[in-house]
Motif scaffolding. Structure first.
Motif, PDB file in Angstrom:
ATOM      1  N   GLY A   5       0.817  -1.214   0.000  1.00 37.35           N
ATOM      2  CA  GLY A   5       0.000   0.000   0.000  1.00 37.35           C
ATOM      3  C   GLY A   5       0.845   1.256   0.000  1.00 37.35           C
ATOM      4  N   TYR A   6       1.948   1.246   0.749  1.00 36.75           N
ATOM      5  CA  TYR A   6       2.827   2.410   0.793  1.00 36.75           C
ATOM      6  C   TYR A   6       3.481   2.650  -0.567  1.00 36.75           C
ATOM      7  CZ  TYR A   6       6.435   5.650   2.224  1.00 36.75           C
ATOM      8  OH  TYR A   6       7.245   6.753   2.335  1.00 36.75           O
ATOM      9  N   ILE A   7       3.869   1.577  -1.229  1.00 36.81           N
ATOM     10  CA  ILE A   7       4.485   1.711  -2.560  1.00 36.81           C
ATOM     11  C   ILE A   7       3.487   2.310  -3.546  1.00 36.81           C
ATOM     12  CG2 ILE A   7       5.432   0.423  -4.507  1.00 36.81           C
ATOM     13  CD1 ILE A   7       6.703  -1.454  -2.445  1.00 36.81           C
ATOM     14  N   TYR A   8       2.229   1.858  -3.472  1.00 36.43           N
ATOM     15  CA  TYR A   8       1.202   2.419  -4.348  1.00 36.43           C
ATOM     16  C   TYR A   8       0.955   3.896  -4.046  1.00 36.43           C
ATOM     17  CZ  TYR A   8       0.027  -2.225  -6.087  1.00 36.43           C
ATOM     18  OH  TYR A   8       0.065  -3.442  -6.682  1.00 36.43           O
ATOM     19  N   ASP A   9       0.991   4.252  -2.770  1.00 32.36           N
ATOM     20  CA  ASP A   9       0.811   5.661  -2.399  1.00 32.36           C
ATOM     21  C   ASP A   9       1.939   6.524  -2.943  1.00 32.36           C
ATOM     22  OD1 ASP A   9      -1.545   5.130  -1.099  1.00 32.36           O
ATOM     23  OD2 ASP A   9      -0.613   5.003   0.891  1.00 32.36           O
ATOM     24  N   VAL A  10       3.174   6.020  -2.864  1.00 34.06           N
ATOM     25  CA  VAL A  10       4.321   6.764  -3.392  1.00 34.06           C
ATOM     26  C   VAL A  10       4.211   6.908  -4.909  1.00 34.06           C
ATOM     27  CG1 VAL A  10       6.829   6.682  -3.731  1.00 34.06           C
ATOM     28  CG2 VAL A  10       5.863   6.179  -1.493  1.00 34.06           C
ATOM     29  N   ILE A  75      11.262  19.191  -5.255  1.00 37.66           N
ATOM     30  CA  ILE A  75      11.991  19.211  -3.982  1.00 37.66           C
ATOM     31  C   ILE A  75      11.089  18.766  -2.842  1.00 37.66           C
ATOM     32  CG2 ILE A  75      13.047  20.747  -2.272  1.00 37.66           C
ATOM     33  CD1 ILE A  75      14.242  22.309  -4.635  1.00 37.66           C
ATOM     34  N   ASP A  76       9.855  19.279  -2.812  1.00 39.90           N
ATOM     35  CA  ASP A  76       8.913  18.879  -1.767  1.00 39.90           C
ATOM     36  C   ASP A  76       8.603  17.389  -1.836  1.00 39.90           C
ATOM     37  OD1 ASP A  76       8.819  21.480  -0.878  1.00 39.90           O
ATOM     38  OD2 ASP A  76       6.939  21.952  -1.916  1.00 39.90           O
ATOM     39  N   PHE A  77       8.404  16.871  -3.037  1.00 39.36           N
ATOM     40  CA  PHE A  77       8.109  15.447  -3.193  1.00 39.36           C
ATOM     41  C   PHE A  77       9.261  14.598  -2.679  1.00 39.36           C
ATOM     42  CE2 PHE A  77       8.381  11.656  -6.009  1.00 39.36           C
ATOM     43  CZ  PHE A  77       7.310  10.974  -5.492  1.00 39.36           C
ATOM     44  N   PHE A  78      10.476  14.953  -3.047  1.00 35.90           N
ATOM     45  CA  PHE A  78      11.618  14.162  -2.614  1.00 35.90           C
ATOM     46  C   PHE A  78      11.848  14.282  -1.112  1.00 35.90           C
ATOM     47  CE2 PHE A  78      12.520  13.488  -6.987  1.00 35.90           C
ATOM     48  CZ  PHE A  78      13.282  12.342  -7.026  1.00 35.90           C
ATOM     49  N   GLN A  79      11.680  15.478  -0.559  1.00 35.02           N
ATOM     50  CA  GLN A  79      11.931  15.653   0.869  1.00 35.02           C
ATOM     51  C   GLN A  79      10.860  15.023   1.745  1.00 35.02           C
ATOM     52  OE1 GLN A  79      12.534  19.848   1.398  1.00 35.02           O
ATOM     53  NE2 GLN A  79      14.728  19.686   1.019  1.00 35.02           N
ATOM     54  N   SER A  85      11.412   7.462   2.835  1.00 35.64           N
ATOM     55  CA  SER A  85      11.254   6.040   2.580  1.00 35.64           C
ATOM     56  C   SER A  85      12.586   5.353   2.314  1.00 35.64           C
ATOM     57  CB  SER A  85      10.288   5.765   1.440  1.00 35.64           C
ATOM     58  OG  SER A  85      10.495   6.595   0.354  1.00 35.64           O
ATOM     59  N   ILE A  86      13.581   6.089   1.801  1.00 36.93           N
ATOM     60  CA  ILE A  86      14.908   5.500   1.619  1.00 36.93           C
ATOM     61  C   ILE A  86      15.597   5.349   2.976  1.00 36.93           C
ATOM     62  CG2 ILE A  86      17.219   5.974   0.704  1.00 36.93           C
ATOM     63  CD1 ILE A  86      15.875   7.271  -1.697  1.00 36.93           C
ATOM     64  N   SER A  87      15.467   6.361   3.826  1.00 38.46           N
ATOM     65  CA  SER A  87      16.142   6.314   5.114  1.00 38.46           C
ATOM     66  C   SER A  87      15.405   5.454   6.132  1.00 38.46           C
ATOM     67  CB  SER A  87      16.325   7.731   5.665  1.00 38.46           C
ATOM     68  OG  SER A  87      15.070   8.299   5.938  1.00 38.46           O
ATOM     69  N   GLY A  88      14.180   5.038   5.799  1.00 32.05           N
ATOM     70  CA  GLY A  88      13.438   4.166   6.687  1.00 32.05           C
ATOM     71  C   GLY A  88      12.665   4.908   7.750  1.00 32.05           C
ATOM     72  N   GLY A  89      12.483   6.226   7.595  1.00 30.13           N
ATOM     73  CA  GLY A  89      11.795   6.988   8.615  1.00 30.13           C
ATOM     74  C   GLY A  89      10.437   7.289   8.314  1.00 30.13           C
TER      75      GLY A  89
END
Length: 89
Positions: A5-10, A75-79, A85-89
């Protein structure tokens, strides 16, 4: 591990950002193309450069004018989405 679900949201948020970023340039190209096509139909002028050059100029002008908004959206999307999601937070 990321849930499905998180992957689909991203992915959905990424597609939304892509549409928001590309919409101004595409809308200007559409409006310019239709108006020049109407002008060509009304005047019976069938010149290919009459369509291409004004459409390119309008797209470049809108791209230049909206570059700041496009960059800030990315920038907002990546931040807010990608980096956490890459850092696991």
């Amino acid at each position: 591990m990321l849930s499905e679900g998180y992957i689909y949201d991203v992915l959905r948020e990424g597609l939304r950002v892509a549409v928001v970023i590309s919409a101004p340039v595409l809308l200007v190209a559409l409006v310019t193309g239709v108006s020049i096509g109407l002008f060509q139909a009304l005047t019976s002028i069938q010149e290919m450069t009459l369509t291409f050059v004004p459409k390119l100029a309008a797209m470049l002008a809108v791209f230049w004018a909206s570059m700041n908004v496009m960059t800030q959206s990315l920038i907002d999307f990546f931040q807010t989405v990608i980096i956490p999601s890459i850092s696991g937070g």
